[in-house]
Design an enzyme around this catalytic site. Structure first.
Site, PDB file in Angstrom:
ATOM      1  N   ASN A 106       0.826  -1.205   0.000  1.00 20.94           N
ATOM      2  CA  ASN A 106       0.000   0.000   0.000  1.00 20.94           C
ATOM      3  C   ASN A 106       0.867   1.266   0.000  1.00 20.94           C
ATOM      4  O   ASN A 106       1.641   1.508   0.923  1.00 20.94           O
ATOM      5  CB  ASN A 106      -0.895  -0.063   1.248  1.00 20.94           C
ATOM      6  CG  ASN A 106      -1.833   1.104   1.353  1.00 20.94           C
ATOM      7  OD1 ASN A 106      -1.431   2.244   1.219  1.00 20.94           O
ATOM      8  ND2 ASN A 106      -3.089   0.807   1.615  1.00 20.94           N
ATOM      9  N   ASP A 119      -1.422  -4.356  11.022  1.00 21.02           N
ATOM     10  CA  ASP A 119      -2.766  -4.868  10.765  1.00 21.02           C
ATOM     11  C   ASP A 119      -3.727  -3.998  11.565  1.00 21.02           C
ATOM     12  O   ASP A 119      -3.456  -3.671  12.725  1.00 21.02           O
ATOM     13  CB  ASP A 119      -2.897  -6.333  11.188  1.00 21.02           C
ATOM     14  CG  ASP A 119      -4.163  -6.937  10.609  1.00 21.02           C
ATOM     15  OD1 ASP A 119      -4.306  -6.950   9.373  1.00 21.02           O
ATOM     16  OD2 ASP A 119      -5.028  -7.371  11.385  1.00 21.02           O
ATOM     17  N   LYS A 156      -5.032  13.663  10.575  1.00 21.97           N
ATOM     18  CA  LYS A 156      -5.391  12.303  11.003  1.00 21.97           C
ATOM     19  C   LYS A 156      -4.132  11.522  11.425  1.00 21.97           C
ATOM     20  O   LYS A 156      -4.135  10.865  12.462  1.00 21.97           O
ATOM     21  CB  LYS A 156      -6.118  11.577   9.870  1.00 21.97           C
ATOM     22  CG  LYS A 156      -6.593  10.200  10.298  1.00 21.97           C
ATOM     23  CD  LYS A 156      -7.256   9.434   9.177  1.00 21.97           C
ATOM     24  CE  LYS A 156      -7.182   7.955   9.467  1.00 21.97           C
ATOM     25  NZ  LYS A 156      -7.502   7.130   8.308  1.00 21.97           N
ATOM     26  N   ARG A 191      -2.715   4.121  13.555  1.00 21.52           N
ATOM     27  CA  ARG A 191      -1.508   3.692  12.835  1.00 21.52           C
ATOM     28  C   ARG A 191      -0.330   4.600  13.184  1.00 21.52           C
ATOM     29  O   ARG A 191       0.772   4.134  13.448  1.00 21.52           O
ATOM     30  CB  ARG A 191      -1.758   3.679  11.325  1.00 21.52           C
ATOM     31  CG  ARG A 191      -0.654   3.038  10.515  1.00 21.52           C
ATOM     32  CD  ARG A 191      -1.035   2.805   9.072  1.00 21.52           C
ATOM     33  NE  ARG A 191      -2.190   1.934   8.965  1.00 21.52           N
ATOM     34  CZ  ARG A 191      -3.434   2.362   8.718  1.00 21.52           C
ATOM     35  NH1 ARG A 191      -3.677   3.633   8.486  1.00 21.52           N
ATOM     36  NH2 ARG A 191      -4.429   1.504   8.676  1.00 21.52           N
TER      37      ARG A 191
END
Ligand code: IMP
Length: 203
Positions: A10, A75, A181, A187
């Site tokens: 990604n 994850d 964010k 994350r």
């Protein structure tokens, strides 16, 4: 120089990890840059187990290829308390991978409404796993607390962001810019915790 290989395909995740690890003094490389392909079955029972499954798979390939690197992977997912923490580790697969997030989000709002829970508490969770060149492992967990919005809002982010309302900010994470964010996200928090661990190793 120490090298980190991040086990993801990604691009957005790669950009975020590069930004966070930038001043660590480690070379940060993607699987693609290392010529590594890996897509193991994520059949663990927790975010931590699934992050480790992905990191271990890439670690094994690094060992085979003679690449000396710390392999990181993540994850993540959304836990809604009144839905027994669903969609949880099934977040990407919830209602099927091909179902649009518009539909997934509508469904989760309806299910949350149906419980009658006035609190609607939820959190995004992210586990970041590290497998070191000698095979030792570390896992950390980052979270961001919020509630399930009554209606979707915002055009930024991805996935469940339009229904994840953060009372502290008075908006959903899809209403925040990516930079805003990343500063507070599950994350971002997990990657910053892992960065602390890597900083200690350097000493
Ligand atoms: P993975 O960690 O790439 O496997 O992603 C898990 C899934 O959790 C994503 O496909 C999204 O459905 C959801 N998810 C994880 N983090 C976020 C986020 O920051 N915003 C919205 N959805 C997220």
């Amino acid at each position: 120089m120490n090298k980190i290989v991040f086990a993801t395909g990604n691009k957005d995740k790669m950009a975020e990890i590069r930004e966070i690890m930038d001043d660590l003094g480690f070379e940060v490389s993607s699987m693609k840059e290392e010529g590594i392909e890996s897509d193991p079955e994520e059949n663990g029972a927790s975010f931590e187990e699934n992050a480790l499954i992905k990191a271990r798979a890439v670690h094994e390939i690094c060992v085979e290829k003679g690449i000396e690197a710390i392999v990181l992977s993540d994850d993540s997912g959304l836990e809604i308390d009144c839905l027994n923490k669903e969609p949880g580790i099934m977040s990407a697969r919830y209602l099927g991978r091909d179902t649009s997030y518009e539909e997934k989000n509508r469904n989760l709002i309806e299910r949350t409404d149906a419980t009658g829970d006035p609190e609607r508490t939820a959190r995004f969770v992210c586990a970041v796993a590290a497998v070191f060149p000698d095979g030792t492992e570390k896992v950390v967990r980052g979270t961001i607390e919020g509630t399930v919005a009554h209606t979707p809002s915002g055009n930024h982010g991805f996935g469940y962001d339009p229904i994840f309302y953060v009372p502290e900010f008075g908006c959903t994470t899809a209403d925040l810019s990516n930079e805003e964010k990343n500063r507070v996200s599950h994350r971002g928090n997990a990657l910053r915790m892992m960065k602390e661990i890597l900083n200690e190793i350097k000493k």
